[in-house]
Design a protein around this motif. Sequence first.
Motif, PDB file in Angstrom:
ATOM      1  N   MET A   1       0.824  -1.216   0.000  1.00 26.79           N
ATOM      2  CA  MET A   1       0.000   0.000   0.000  1.00 26.79           C
ATOM      3  C   MET A   1       0.859   1.268   0.000  1.00 26.79           C
ATOM      4  O   MET A   1       1.702   1.460   0.865  1.00 26.79           O
ATOM      5  N   TYR A   2       0.618   2.126  -1.004  1.00 21.22           N
ATOM      6  CA  TYR A   2       1.236   3.446  -1.085  1.00 21.22           C
ATOM      7  C   TYR A   2       0.191   4.492  -0.656  1.00 21.22           C
ATOM      8  O   TYR A   2      -0.999   4.339  -0.922  1.00 21.22           O
ATOM      9  N   THR A   3       0.667   5.568  -0.053  1.00 23.73           N
ATOM     10  CA  THR A   3      -0.225   6.655   0.343  1.00 23.73           C
ATOM     11  C   THR A   3      -0.037   7.868  -0.568  1.00 23.73           C
ATOM     12  O   THR A   3       0.970   7.986  -1.279  1.00 23.73           O
ATOM     13  N   HIS A   4      -1.007   8.775  -0.534  1.00 25.45           N
ATOM     14  CA  HIS A   4      -0.884  10.027  -1.290  1.00 25.45           C
ATOM     15  C   HIS A   4       0.360  10.788  -0.840  1.00 25.45           C
ATOM     16  O   HIS A   4       1.100  11.330  -1.666  1.00 25.45           O
ATOM     17  N   ARG A   5       0.599  10.822   0.459  1.00 24.21           N
ATOM     18  CA  ARG A   5       1.766  11.526   1.003  1.00 24.21           C
ATOM     19  C   ARG A   5       3.065  10.911   0.488  1.00 24.21           C
ATOM     20  O   ARG A   5       3.960  11.621   0.009  1.00 24.21           O
ATOM     21  N   GLY A   6       3.177   9.598   0.578  1.00 20.48           N
ATOM     22  CA  GLY A   6       4.394   8.931   0.131  1.00 20.48           C
ATOM     23  C   GLY A   6       4.640   9.113  -1.354  1.00 20.48           C
ATOM     24  O   GLY A   6       5.773   9.363  -1.787  1.00 20.48           O
ATOM     25  N   ALA A   7       3.582   9.001  -2.160  1.00 19.00           N
ATOM     26  CA  ALA A   7       3.727   9.165  -3.608  1.00 19.00           C
ATOM     27  C   ALA A   7       4.140  10.593  -3.956  1.00 19.00           C
ATOM     28  O   ALA A   7       4.959  10.818  -4.853  1.00 19.00           O
ATOM     29  N   TYR A   8       3.575  11.563  -3.253  1.00 21.06           N
ATOM     30  CA  TYR A   8       3.908  12.974  -3.477  1.00 21.06           C
ATOM     31  C   TYR A   8       5.389  13.225  -3.179  1.00 21.06           C
ATOM     32  O   TYR A   8       6.121  13.805  -3.996  1.00 21.06           O
ATOM     33  N   LEU A   9       5.841  12.777  -2.010  1.00 23.71           N
ATOM     34  CA  LEU A   9       7.227  13.028  -1.614  1.00 23.71           C
ATOM     35  C   LEU A   9       8.206  12.256  -2.488  1.00 23.71           C
ATOM     36  O   LEU A   9       9.264  12.770  -2.870  1.00 23.71           O
TER      37      LEU A   9
END
Length: 534
Positions: free
Chosen positions: A196-204
């Motif tokens: 699972m990837y998060t919006h925060r992780g993908a953004y950074l």
Amino acid sequence: MINSTANDSPLTPLRFLQRSAEVYPAKDAIVYGKRRYTYADFADTAQRFARAMKARIQPGDRVVVLAPNVPEMLIAHFAVPLAGGVLVALNSRLAKAEIDYILNHSEATLLFVDAELVATVGNSFDAAPSLTGVVEIADAEFGLESSGLDVGQESFASFVAAGASGEPLPWTVDDERTVITINYTSGTTGKPKGVMYTHRGAYLNSFGEIFHNQFTSDSVYLWTLPMFHCNGWCTPWAVTGAGATHLALRAVRADAIWSAIDDLGTTNLCGAPTVCSTIADAPQAHVLDRPIRITTAGAPPSPTIIEQLGRLGVTVVHVYGLTEVYGPFTICEYQREWADLPPDERARKLSRQGVGMLQAESARVVDDTMGDVPADGRTIGEIVLRGNNVMAGYFKDDAATEEAFRGGWFHSGDLGVMHPDSYIELKDRAKDIIISGGENISTIEVENAVLSHPAVAEAAVIGMPSAKWGERPRAFVVARPGADLTATEVLDHVRALIARYKVPDEVIFVEVLPRTATGKIRKNELRSAAASNG
């Protein structure tokens, strides 16, 4: 301190397409044969796609896309989360049984499938009760107006047309730690795990990709890396954030790559070392009149190929990571003093896995007690990672998540050393994973497929070196007493169960498999014997 929406905006890569459509509306965003999307077109299509989808799903529903690197796969990286869904980008080389398993495990609501792959998928409604719709993606550029099969699917064009009207959806999320994608990867259990990837992780992570790949609005990115692999290392979002141009590429072929380099102005691409070899060994290969940057990972690139590409004017950037850390996590950062080294020695330094990327924390190499091993370039330990770009966990698998995060760090399962200059170097795989052409192959998964043949009593699979693919699987088989079994029969059986790239290149029949006192197969002995026999 006052918390306010004026100074606290949840992070999401959806913002990247919103911004580029505002700043570069008329600029080419996606090029695929005769198809062209400006950034205004890109954003508008994503909005229509998302509005149609939003009417068919609930927030957090999983949406599976099974397609090669065509524009629809790229657009889905924005449209699915824009609709409130979670994107599951599937490996287009999977077998039906593997696809069915993931559809079931993810409890997918919608499936979007490329016309060429409809025959492989078949009737997914029977395999996945959670599915409410299957949508076929046509590809006129490839000569595929439709699959010609009727398995209850609707067309992508008609699906998107349903979202033609309505208010624009906001390019925002309420919670940046909401899951944006799930990427399925093979592990030591043989069953794929949903990372699972998060919006925060993908953004950074996207910012790290923009910085280290040196993306600008003048960049032209060629899609040799599959978008289904760690969401293309987050570059669907990163390239879009830079306002650069995406060159979609359905299949990785030497002639198509060199055509994109010579005729379409390619400046950047990513891929496994086999992609580097394809470029360097192609009949079309020639010295470039402008710089190109290739970022490679999946297996350590050989110093030879780095040197070979360097002579063509190609800069090779070596990164290291895993699906569980959004793709690349460390980079072999180039040092100016390396320019004075002999070419072979410089290439050896460049083949190391390096240091933490800008968005990542520093990697560690630890012993069994979680203590750091000496930074002597010789003492082997496990590579562990931590930071904003470590997965949120495995979907519906708390036990595996807890095991992976023991001690407060993500355990890669990779063995390596720490050099005095703080650069890590991978030495071996702690897990029995074969890396072939940048794809992970679980030996246990392959073994289970071999063992399912009624005439097979025992089986063991190991990775053997391959000049083209890095590694390829080789199977050792003990046949049942009295069975008249051939290697062809075993391989034909396995091809029906798993993706073709996972099928062993060779089957070797043996009387007995070497085992420890506790019954564990000694794969090190099989590797040694295989290496000795060639």
